[in-house]
Design a protein around this motif. Structure first.
Motif, PDB file in Angstrom:
ATOM      1  N   ALA A  60       0.829  -1.207   0.000  1.00 52.87           N
ATOM      2  CA  ALA A  60       0.000   0.000   0.000  1.00 52.87           C
ATOM      3  C   ALA A  60       0.861   1.255   0.000  1.00 52.87           C
ATOM      4  O   ALA A  60       0.532   2.250  -0.660  1.00 52.87           O
ATOM      5  CB  ALA A  60      -0.930  -0.014   1.213  1.00 52.87           C
ATOM      6  N   ASP A  64       1.194   4.227  -2.989  1.00 52.57           N
ATOM      7  CA  ASP A  64       0.917   5.623  -2.643  1.00 52.57           C
ATOM      8  C   ASP A  64       1.978   6.570  -3.208  1.00 52.57           C
ATOM      9  O   ASP A  64       2.020   7.738  -2.843  1.00 52.57           O
ATOM     10  CB  ASP A  64       0.846   5.769  -1.116  1.00 52.57           C
ATOM     11  CG  ASP A  64       0.227   7.096  -0.698  1.00 52.57           C
ATOM     12  OD1 ASP A  64      -0.714   7.554  -1.380  1.00 52.57           O
ATOM     13  OD2 ASP A  64       0.686   7.681   0.298  1.00 52.57           O
ATOM     14  N   GLU A  65       2.801   6.066  -4.090  1.00 55.37           N
ATOM     15  CA  GLU A  65       3.835   6.894  -4.729  1.00 55.37           C
ATOM     16  C   GLU A  65       3.201   8.088  -5.442  1.00 55.37           C
ATOM     17  O   GLU A  65       2.189   7.958  -6.131  1.00 55.37           O
ATOM     18  CB  GLU A  65       4.606   6.036  -5.734  1.00 55.37           C
ATOM     19  CG  GLU A  65       5.682   6.763  -6.508  1.00 55.37           C
ATOM     20  CD  GLU A  65       6.323   5.848  -7.540  1.00 55.37           C
ATOM     21  OE1 GLU A  65       7.409   5.309  -7.262  1.00 55.37           O
ATOM     22  OE2 GLU A  65       5.711   5.646  -8.614  1.00 55.37           O
ATOM     23  N   GLN A  66       3.810   9.246  -5.292  1.00 58.32           N
ATOM     24  CA  GLN A  66       3.278  10.469  -5.888  1.00 58.32           C
ATOM     25  C   GLN A  66       3.736  10.616  -7.342  1.00 58.32           C
ATOM     26  O   GLN A  66       4.820  10.154  -7.708  1.00 58.32           O
ATOM     27  CB  GLN A  66       3.729  11.685  -5.081  1.00 58.32           C
ATOM     28  CG  GLN A  66       3.216  11.686  -3.648  1.00 58.32           C
ATOM     29  CD  GLN A  66       1.700  11.626  -3.588  1.00 58.32           C
ATOM     30  OE1 GLN A  66       1.006  12.488  -4.132  1.00 58.32           O
ATOM     31  NE2 GLN A  66       1.176  10.593  -2.933  1.00 58.32           N
TER      32      GLN A  66
END
Length: 332
Positions: A60, A64-66
């Protein structure tokens, strides 16, 4: 020193894992981290894999990498469990992790002149480092996103030419003891880069040695780094300095930046642009591609138990492609 060397020999064959980290912290009567650790390095986050209690939580965090960033999960003891959480979005990084125990380190026999090593200090330094990274095809740093040093964040060092004042090399170091109270007193090296036009010898080696000796002076025990498995030149340097392979894994998210790492070389056939678009997209999605006739733009896509034969953007589900396949006996 003798006791330290003995303890390090006992630890050398151990793979970093959540359970081992918790056991070591308990032995030292230290409280475990209140939450899994992620350190922002200006270009993305380093997710310290063995501070994550389960595979789902680590997956998760990677997901959630931008946008525009590049996260890395290192020290992953069971990568298959994490990949199973999101097999279409995550992949196993084809890099080797190397470790140098400081008891194995030997100082340089000769020095290099013409440049100095110092920390990045101001906006001009960050701009110079980013220019260097862009020349090397690396992501630039956004200093405002860095985890603060007093919260366990990284430090960037640069090599500055004494004559011109130009930045000719850079490297990032992370003190694991500060970052997550590492009971093994480790550290790691990231983002080593040297100006391709630099005429000064030994810049990369001096940067690595500087980081080693800096962390040694802080009482740490080892330095880890990650290097692509086929980067022979870098591996030769690290072997010369005493680095040895560490049995652990790193994971990343599939994105445009990492595309060369998870796609591989792909079909070498000279497909026309229309067929190439479909083939490249199929490879990005993990679909197997077999080129049947490059000149005609014919190829086969396979995934699981299903196979579809295509001509450019059309498949054999259309009558025109089926007729083409039937007319050419080599393809039937």
């Amino acid at each position: 020193m003798r006791t330290t060397a003995y303890n390090q020999r006992l630890l050398r064959g151990q793979t970093p894992s959540y359970e081992r980290l918790q056991a070591r912290l308990a032995e030292d009567h230290n409280a475990p981290p209140s939450q899994p650790l992620a350190v922002h390095c200006g270009w993305g986050r380093l997710l310290i894999g063995h501070t994550y209690p389960d595979a789902g939580e680590l997956a998760a965090a990677l997901l959630d990498e931008q946008p525009g960033e590049r996260d890395i999960a290192l020290y992953v003891a069971a990568p298959h469990q994490v990949l199973a959480q999101a097999p279409q979005q995550l992949f196993l990084d084809p890099s080797d992790t190397l470790r140098l125990w400081f008891t194995d380190y030997r100082p340089a026999r000769r020095g290099f002149r013409g440049y100095r090593i110092r920390r990045a200090q101001n906006e001009a330094d960050w701009q110079a480092i980013n220019c260097l990274y862009q020349m090397r095809g690396m992501l630039p740093i956004e200093p405002g996103k860095l985890t603060p040093y007093n919260e366990g964040g990284p430090t960037y060092w640069l090599a500055e030419d004494e004559d011109s004042g130009a930045v000719i090399g850079s490297v990032m170091g992370l003190n694991h003891q500060r970052a997550f109270r590492d009971p093994e007193n480790g550290s790691s090296l990231w983002c080593l880069a040297v100006d391709p036009q630099c005429s000064r010898p030994g810049v990369g080696e001096v940067l690595v040695r500087h980081l080693i000796e800096h962390f040694m002076s802080r009482g740490l025990s080892y330095l880890d780094l990650s290097v692509l498995h086929d980067n022979r030149q870098a591996k030769q340097l690290y072997a010369k300095l005493g680095f040895r392979e560490l049995q652990t894994f790193s994971l990343k998210r599939k994105n445009g930046i990492n595309q060369p790492l998870f796609l591989g070389p792909g079909p070498q056939a000279e497909l026309n642009p229309y067929a190439r678009i479909i083939v490249d997209e199929a490879l990005r999605r993990g679909i197997e591609v077999q080129v049947d006739d490059a000149e005609a733009g014919l190829f086969t896509l396979s995934q699981g138990g299903r196979r579809i034969r295509c001509r450019e953007s059309l498949s054999d589900l259309t009558s025109a492609v089926s007729m083409t396949l039937c007319q050419d006996k080599r393809l039937t």
